[in-house]
Design a protein around this motif. Structure first.
Motif, mmCIF file in Angstrom:
data_model
loop_
_atom_site.group_PDB
_atom_site.id
_atom_site.type_symbol
_atom_site.label_atom_id
_atom_site.label_comp_id
_atom_site.label_asym_id
_atom_site.label_seq_id
_atom_site.Cartn_x
_atom_site.Cartn_y
_atom_site.Cartn_z
ATOM 1 N N THR A 196 -68.243 75.654 25.512
ATOM 2 C CA THR A 196 -68.846 75.161 24.277
ATOM 3 C C THR A 196 -68.301 75.912 23.147
ATOM 4 N N LEU A 197 -68.062 75.231 22.080
ATOM 5 C CA LEU A 197 -67.731 75.661 20.842
ATOM 6 C C LEU A 197 -68.816 75.560 19.797
ATOM 7 N N GLY A 238 -76.461 83.836 6.842
ATOM 8 C CA GLY A 238 -75.164 83.952 7.593
ATOM 9 C C GLY A 238 -74.597 82.580 8.064
ATOM 10 N N LEU A 239 -73.219 82.593 8.150
ATOM 11 C CA LEU A 239 -72.583 81.550 8.810
ATOM 12 C C LEU A 239 -72.100 82.192 9.968
ATOM 13 N N PHE A 240 -71.926 81.418 11.008
ATOM 14 C CA PHE A 240 -71.227 82.044 12.279
ATOM 15 C C PHE A 240 -70.371 80.858 12.983
ATOM 16 N N VAL A 241 -69.327 81.467 13.618
ATOM 17 C CA VAL A 241 -68.908 80.809 14.665
ATOM 18 C C VAL A 241 -68.997 81.344 15.993
ATOM 19 N N GLY A 242 -69.091 80.629 17.240
ATOM 20 C CA GLY A 242 -69.509 80.923 18.427
ATOM 21 C C GLY A 242 -68.823 80.231 19.544
ATOM 22 N N HIS A 243 -68.921 80.859 20.754
ATOM 23 C CA HIS A 243 -68.692 80.350 21.963
ATOM 24 C C HIS A 243 -69.676 80.496 23.105
ATOM 25 N N GLU A 244 -69.752 79.511 23.901
ATOM 26 C CA GLU A 244 -70.720 79.641 25.114
ATOM 27 C C GLU A 244 -69.949 79.517 26.342
ATOM 28 N N LEU A 245 -70.013 80.382 27.307
ATOM 29 C CA LEU A 245 -69.287 80.484 28.172
ATOM 30 C C LEU A 245 -70.348 79.774 29.583
ATOM 31 N N ILE A 246 -70.220 78.583 29.888
ATOM 32 C CA ILE A 246 -71.175 77.887 30.752
ATOM 33 C C ILE A 246 -71.028 78.244 32.429
ATOM 34 N N PHE A 250 -77.031 78.714 33.714
ATOM 35 C CA PHE A 250 -76.699 80.080 32.744
ATOM 36 C C PHE A 250 -75.822 79.974 32.278
ATOM 37 N N SER A 251 -75.619 80.672 30.910
ATOM 38 C CA SER A 251 -74.408 80.796 30.181
ATOM 39 C C SER A 251 -74.441 81.789 29.364
ATOM 40 N N ILE A 252 -73.221 82.683 28.944
ATOM 41 C CA ILE A 252 -73.003 83.584 28.093
ATOM 42 C C ILE A 252 -72.625 83.071 26.661
ATOM 43 N N GLU A 253 -73.464 83.503 25.877
ATOM 44 C CA GLU A 253 -73.111 83.267 24.352
ATOM 45 C C GLU A 253 -72.708 84.268 23.470
ATOM 46 N N THR A 254 -71.448 84.297 22.839
ATOM 47 C CA THR A 254 -71.223 84.982 21.826
ATOM 48 C C THR A 254 -70.854 84.477 20.331
ATOM 49 N N GLN A 255 -71.248 85.241 19.604
ATOM 50 C CA GLN A 255 -71.141 84.729 18.099
ATOM 51 C C GLN A 255 -70.519 85.772 17.066
ATOM 52 N N LEU A 256 -69.966 85.150 16.347
ATOM 53 C CA LEU A 256 -69.266 85.993 15.053
ATOM 54 C C LEU A 256 -69.695 85.552 13.598
ATOM 55 N N LYS A 277 -78.348 82.947 28.259
ATOM 56 C CA LYS A 277 -78.837 81.775 27.758
ATOM 57 C C LYS A 277 -79.213 81.032 29.148
ATOM 58 N N TYR A 278 -80.504 80.420 29.284
ATOM 59 C CA TYR A 278 -80.767 79.835 30.608
ATOM 60 C C TYR A 278 -81.401 78.585 30.127
ATOM 61 N N TYR A 279 -80.980 77.238 30.735
ATOM 62 C CA TYR A 279 -81.435 76.039 30.352
ATOM 63 C C TYR A 279 -82.643 75.560 31.388
ATOM 64 N N LEU A 280 -83.886 75.743 30.704
ATOM 65 C CA LEU A 280 -85.039 75.229 31.347
ATOM 66 C C LEU A 280 -84.948 73.933 31.841
ATOM 67 N N TYR A 281 -84.639 73.050 30.891
ATOM 68 C CA TYR A 281 -84.354 71.596 30.983
ATOM 69 C C TYR A 281 -83.146 71.524 30.427
ATOM 70 N N LYS A 282 -82.537 70.015 30.369
ATOM 71 C CA LYS A 282 -81.405 69.612 30.192
ATOM 72 C C LYS A 282 -81.077 69.944 28.497
#
Length: 308
Positions: A196-197, A238-246, A250-256, A277-282
């Protein structure tokens, strides 16, 4: 459906496994002493499971933390208990000669309290390992799972609100620990099974920075002559761009990110965030992350958010 979902994500990531790690590190230095840590790790496999990548998150303890009177040369560890993260890349080949095999690897381990309390320069340690392994069972056979992927993961643009908080202290010891509040507003677009971008903005209310501005306005007015006013605004945007590895829930989030509003010249204009990051619900998530400027940690953030 739930069982198929579990089997599907495991197949996508080549059937990872997890475990608990313990390690001990003696710095051979009277000021630093020794550290030990315990953590939970995930192993991911590549190239017919011969190459393994491990990521671990845990809690570390040091024997000799900073003390203003008895150990003021230790500016690496401001607290006795801290965060420990390590990454391991290891190649293992089994049954090279009969049941004997070889394994070699490289590991990076990091101890830091995320500037929960100053000082906190932290320590990175790089290690190389080589060893033999012995397979007590017959040679293992890996069966390729042909489970088809039946779901489509592409989505329309979603909007997120993330509230992050915690406690942090300025770079000078004994300025006092202060609560911070970081608000993230961003849009994301899921582009596949794993990715996810993200694009958005952060608003930072870091109260420790307010105390640090007062300190430098008195202690170092010449070095900060353009910002010597103790009433200089401590807030940042700040402004940022990021990526979420799903992975699954559970997922891993990185942002610049880049500060577009920062009245007080503190650290660099570029910041980074990495977290879990962990999704408790949808559409409701929680997590923990580390905000840094290059190799310098600023805060460990506890997160709660909603994805609309």
């Amino acid at each position: 459906m739930e069982n198929l979902w579990k089997k599907e994500w495991q197949q996508v990531y080549n059937y990872p496994d997890y475990g608990v790690s313990f390690h001990y590190l003696d710095f051979k230095n009277k000021y630093l002493g020794y550290n030990f840590a315990i953590g939970v790790h995930y192993n991911f496999y590549f190239f017919n499971r011969n190459l393994m990548f491990r990521i671990s998150q845990g809690i570390g303890v040091t024997s000799n933390p900073y003390d203003k009177e008895t150990n003021n040369k230790n500016n690496a560890f401001g607290t006795k208990v801290m965060d420990n993260t390590y990454a391991l890349l290891q190649y293992k080949k089994e049954n090279i000669i009969d049941r004997f095999g070889l394994q070699v690897g490289f590991m990076l381990t990091h101890f830091s309290n995320g500037r929960f309390k100053a000082p906190n320069s932290g320590i990175n340690t790089y290690t190389f390992n080589i060893g033999l392994n012995y397979n007590i069972n017959d040679k293992q056979e890996f069966i390729v799972d042909s489970l088809p992927t039946k779901w489509s993961y592409k989505e329309s643009i979603k909007y997120n609100i993330a509230f992050r908080t915690g406690v942090s202290e300025g770079p000078v010891p004994d300025l006092g620990q202060k609560q911070f509040y970081h608000i993230g507003l961003y849009a994301d677009k899921r582009i596949g099974r794993k990715s996810t971008l993200q694009l958005g903005t952060d608003i930072f209310f870091s109260r420790y920075l307010k105390e640090y501005i007062k300190f430098v306005s008195v202690a170092f007015p010449k070095e900060h002559k353009d910002y010597a006013d103790s009433n200089t605004d401590y807030k940042r945007v700040g402004l940022f761009v990021g990526h979420e590895l799903i992975i699954n829930k559970f997922s891993i989030e990185t942002q610049l990110g880049y500060y577009i509003y920062k009245p007080f010249e503190y650290e660099t204009d570029i910041y980074q965030r990495v977290g879990a990051k962990y999704y408790l619900y949808k559409n409701i998530f929680t997590g923990v992350g580390l905000k840094t400027h290059g190799g310098r940690a600023e805060a460990i953030e506890a997160t709660i958010g909603i994805r609309l």
